[in-house]
Write a protein that holds these residues in place. Sequence first.
Motif, PDB file in Angstrom:
ATOM      1  N   PRO A 117      34.603  75.348  64.162  1.00 31.64           N
ATOM      2  CA  PRO A 117      34.131  74.060  63.617  1.00 31.64           C
ATOM      3  C   PRO A 117      32.620  73.972  63.465  1.00 31.64           C
ATOM      4  CG  PRO A 117      34.977  73.800  65.868  1.00 31.64           C
ATOM      5  CD  PRO A 117      35.368  75.162  65.406  1.00 31.64           C
ATOM      6  N   ASP A 160      30.690  70.591  62.011  1.00 36.58           N
ATOM      7  CA  ASP A 160      31.559  69.531  62.508  1.00 36.58           C
ATOM      8  C   ASP A 160      30.854  68.615  63.510  1.00 36.58           C
ATOM      9  OD1 ASP A 160      34.203  68.389  62.495  1.00 36.58           O
ATOM     10  OD2 ASP A 160      34.429  69.122  64.544  1.00 36.58           O
ATOM     11  N   GLU A 179      42.860  72.734  57.834  1.00 34.09           N
ATOM     12  CA  GLU A 179      41.570  72.779  58.533  1.00 34.09           C
ATOM     13  C   GLU A 179      40.411  72.858  57.549  1.00 34.09           C
ATOM     14  OE1 GLU A 179      41.086  74.955  62.457  1.00 34.09           O
ATOM     15  OE2 GLU A 179      42.890  75.912  61.656  1.00 34.09           O
ATOM     16  N   ASP A 230      40.019  69.414  55.974  1.00 39.49           N
ATOM     17  CA  ASP A 230      39.434  68.427  56.888  1.00 39.49           C
ATOM     18  C   ASP A 230      37.947  68.696  57.133  1.00 39.49           C
ATOM     19  OD1 ASP A 230      41.879  67.203  57.084  1.00 39.49           O
ATOM     20  OD2 ASP A 230      42.399  68.095  59.026  1.00 39.49           O
ATOM     21  N   TYR A 231      37.623  69.944  57.400  1.00 43.47           N
ATOM     22  CA  TYR A 231      36.237  70.289  57.712  1.00 43.47           C
ATOM     23  C   TYR A 231      35.293  70.041  56.540  1.00 43.47           C
ATOM     24  CZ  TYR A 231      37.592  72.676  62.074  1.00 43.47           C
ATOM     25  OH  TYR A 231      38.049  72.976  63.325  1.00 43.47           O
TER      26      TYR A 231
END
Length: 343
Positions: A100, A105, A133, A136-137
Motif C-alpha cells: 500500500p 495509501d 486492490e 481501490d488504491y
Amino acid sequence: MGHDCSVLNYRPPATEQKMTNIVKKSKDIKSFVYNLIPLLKYNETKRMIKKADDFLNKHIKLSERYESYKEILNAPHDTDIFFCGSDQIWNPNIFNGLDPLYFLDFVNSQKSIKASFAASLGGNYIDDKYKKEYQDYLSDFDFISVREEKAKELLEFTNKPIEVIADPVFLLTKEEWLNLAIKPNIKEKYILCYFLYQPKYLNKIIQKIKEETGLKVISVTFDAYTTIKSDKVIRDVGPDEFLGLIANAELVLTSSFHGTVLSILLEKQFYTAVWEKRGSRIKGILKKLNLSHREINESDNSIDIYSTIDYSETNKLILSIRDNSMKFLEKVLLKAKARFGRQ
C-alpha cells in the motif's frame, strides 16, 4: 525546477534482506555448492552496496529512514505533492502482493496531491485477485502515469485517466549523466557487457567481436556467478562508476533496459539481447527511437560491429520523449499551485 524535493527513505526489511542476502537455502548438494559461491564474493557485494548507499546520500535528499507502513502513517507529512515511481513498484510478484505504501495509501488526498510518475507493473498481465486492490488504491489519485503502453492497457479497468511517459532516466541529458560519472581506471579500449539475462548464444557473439576488434571484454554483474566469458569481471561497481564504464566503452552489449537506455543517452554504439518473455519494454523503447536494428537474438550468429548509430536523429526523438514527461510534471505542479496557492 525550483521546488523543494526529498525522497521518502522507505526500506522494508523483507526487501532489504532479499537484496543483501549472500547465501540462499539449498535443496541438494549441487545447489549447496552453487550457493556457496556468493560467500567467495562477499566483500565485493558489501562494497557494491556501500557504494550505492554513498551515491544516494551524496546526490539524493533523503528523509529519515522508515521500515514499516505504521512508521510512515504516524509521521507528519507537510507535503503538497507525493509522487510514487517508478521501477516495478506495482509488481505483486516482488513484494508478495501489493504494498500500500507504493500506492501512497498513507497520504490524505484532501491535503496533498497524489500522482504516479512512470510507474511499472513489471509484467504483461494482472492476476484477477489483485484487480480490486489496484482499483481501490488508485481511486483517489489526482494523476496517474505509467512507463509502458501495456501497463496503461492493463489498468484500463480502473476507469482512471492514465498517461504513458518515459522512464525517469530520460529526464537527464547526456551532459548531466556524464557529470555524475567516474572515469574507469582501464587503460585499454574495451567492450562493456552488462547482462541480466544471459542466454548461451551471447558468448559466441562476444568471442567473434573480440577476435575481430582485439578489444578487451569487461563484464559488470551483481551476481556472484556469471556465464559470460570476459577478460575482467567487476562486481563492486557503484552507480557513478557504472555510468563511467558505459561512457568510456567502445561498444556496449547488454540485456538490461537501463543498460540499453543509458547507452543511448550517452550516445554509445550498443546491441541489446532481448528476452522474448520479458523484453517488451526494451523492444518498445527501441521501436520508439527507431533503433530496433540494435536488437539481437539467438538467430544472430554475429553482429555488424562497423554499423554506427546516427544520434542526431535519435536525439530529436529523445527530446520529444523528455518534453512529454516534463509536461506531465508541469501539469501536476500547476494543479498544486492552484490548490495551495504556492509559487
